[in-house]
Design a protein around this motif. Structure first.
Motif, short mmCIF file in Angstrom:
data_model
loop_
_atom_site.label_atom_id
_atom_site.label_comp_id
_atom_site.label_asym_id
_atom_site.label_seq_id
_atom_site.Cartn_x
_atom_site.Cartn_y
_atom_site.Cartn_z
N GLN A 128 0.84 -1.20 0.00
CA GLN A 128 0.00 0.00 0.00
C GLN A 128 0.87 1.25 0.00
N MET A 162 2.18 1.80 -3.47
CA MET A 162 1.19 2.41 -4.35
C MET A 162 1.09 3.91 -4.10
N GLY A 188 1.52 4.03 -10.35
CA GLY A 188 1.29 2.70 -9.80
C GLY A 188 -0.09 2.16 -10.09
N TYR A 189 -0.98 3.04 -10.55
CA TYR A 189 -2.37 2.65 -10.77
C TYR A 189 -2.60 2.04 -12.15
N HIS A 240 -0.82 -3.07 -15.33
CA HIS A 240 0.27 -4.04 -15.18
C HIS A 240 1.56 -3.40 -14.68
N SER A 241 1.43 -2.33 -13.91
CA SER A 241 2.61 -1.75 -13.28
C SER A 241 3.09 -2.69 -12.17
N SER A 259 1.13 -2.24 -8.80
CA SER A 259 -0.22 -2.84 -8.78
C SER A 259 -0.15 -4.36 -8.76
N ARG A 260 0.88 -4.92 -9.40
CA ARG A 260 1.06 -6.38 -9.33
C ARG A 260 1.37 -6.80 -7.90
N LEU A 265 0.52 -5.27 -5.22
CA LEU A 265 -0.69 -5.10 -4.42
C LEU A 265 -1.56 -6.35 -4.50
N ARG A 266 -1.75 -6.86 -5.72
CA ARG A 266 -2.56 -8.08 -5.90
C ARG A 266 -1.88 -9.30 -5.29
#
Length: 354
Positions: free
Chosen positions: A311, A314, A321-322, A325-326, A329-330, A332-333
């Motif tokens: 977090q 991000m 980062g939003y 496929h950055s 963000s990867r 984060l998932r």
């Protein structure tokens, strides 16, 4: 950082394998659900799963280091690696010498890959679910029926562990090949992330399991034996993502004229907490045996810190980062997957509060 003890000087280094077999495929793994099986096989071929001339502490810490370094670049592949290490743990601890002598060298060399299949049983032993598989005794083995919703790191000539209930007093643990007669696999690839993990639902339609495939006739006792290492190997999944998040934050530290310095979570805080987890891991090996509840506590701390780190990553990257496929963000998932990997955060909270 988890220490990497000395390895055979002749094998290709882990950094070289990551450079060649993992980094070029990370976006394909994340965006297209590509399963990078070759990386796992190359690790085995290079000797990273070998226990020859190593104590339990040495090979566990070495294998944890491989998971951590892999997770820095791709948790999907690191998770598949964890699945394989879980399978190795089952076979290494089995008293079925015939099975061990046949499969352990193949698993350690990467010629055969393994999967875990114990998500449902681990929840069963925590009082969260009923066992999904039933076993009927038969001459020379058992007949298994039922459905496991999610088993990852499966493919041709892969093997995986399962636990089935014979009756209310008896459960068995078996090691099953993915091509067993009566076993139906259905690929699942609609997850938020980690679709390159070769995950399948497994339907057992009267699958015959010969005694040669039985890891233990007393699964209850066997789980007590394997559970500490099963959970321990998961911790570096989070550590790798934490470390890559910290490095990512440091790259944009001066973004927008240093505005990131006003954010509440900074790299130094994350580094301090990550080092504490690393120290706690090494402290585990100072006792006579690995305490699974201590390991569960560290695993839970790693899950929460991973969520905090991604977090922060991000927020430090902002709109960059939003993007779909950055890397932030990867991660984060990946972190949300780690929080929901059995044993999940709520599973661990229940165990530690009971």
């Amino acid at each position: 950082m988890i220490e990497m003890n000395s390895l055979d000087e002749k094998v290709e280094t882990l950094e070289q394998l990551i450079e060649k077999e993992l980094k070029p495929y990370v976006k394909k793994i994340d965006a297209e659900g590509f399963y990078q099986e070759q990386y796992l096989r190359e690790l085995g071929k290079a000797g990273f799963f070998s226990t020859n001339h190593k104590s339990q502490k040495e090979y566990i810490l070495q294998e944890m280091k491989v998971v951590e370094e892999t997770a820095k670049w791709c948790m999907t592949t690191a998770f598949c690696l964890w699945c394989h290490l879980a399978a190795l743990t089952y076979v290494r601890n089995s008293n079925n010498l015939s099975l061990k002598n046949k499969l352990l060298p193949l698993l350690e060399s990467g010629k055969i890959l393994g999967a875990t299949g114990l998500s449902n049983p681990m929840k069963y032993y925590a009082g969260l679910e009923k066992l999904h598989l039933k076993a009927k005794p038969k001459e020379d083995g058992y007949i298994l029926s039922g459905v496991l919703p999610n088993v990852s790191n499966l493919g041709d000539n892969h093997w995986f562990g399962v636990i089935a209930e014979v009756d209310e007093h008896k459960r068995i643990m078996c090691f099953i090949p993915s091509n067993a007669e009566g076993l139906i696999l259905k690929e699942k690839n609609d997850f938020l992330g980690l679709n390159g993990s070769a995950t399948y639902s497994c339907t057992f339609q009267d699958v015959f399991v010969p005694n040669e495939w039985v890891l233990s006739d007393d699964a209850d006792l066997f789980v007590e034996k394997i559970r500490p290492v099963f959970i321990l190997y998961q911790i570096p999944l989070g550590l790798g993502v934490i470390r890559s998040s910290i490095a990512s934050i440091e790259k944009v530290i001066n973004k927008q004229n240093g505005c990131n310095s006003f954010l509440k979570i900074q790299p130094g805080q994350l580094k301090t907490q990550e080092r504490k987890i690393q120290d706690d891991i090494h402290a585990l090996f100072s006792g006579q045996r690995l305490d699974w509840k201590e390991i569960a506590k560290i695993r839970l701390e790693a899950a929460y810190l991973t969520l905090e780190a991604v977090q922060a990553n991000m927020l430090h990257h902002g709109s960059a980062g939003y993007l779909m496929h950055s890397a932030p963000s990867r991660r984060l998932r990946e972190a949300y997957f780690f929080a929901n990997l059995t044993p999940t955060v709520k599973h661990l909270e229940k165990v530690l509060h009971s």
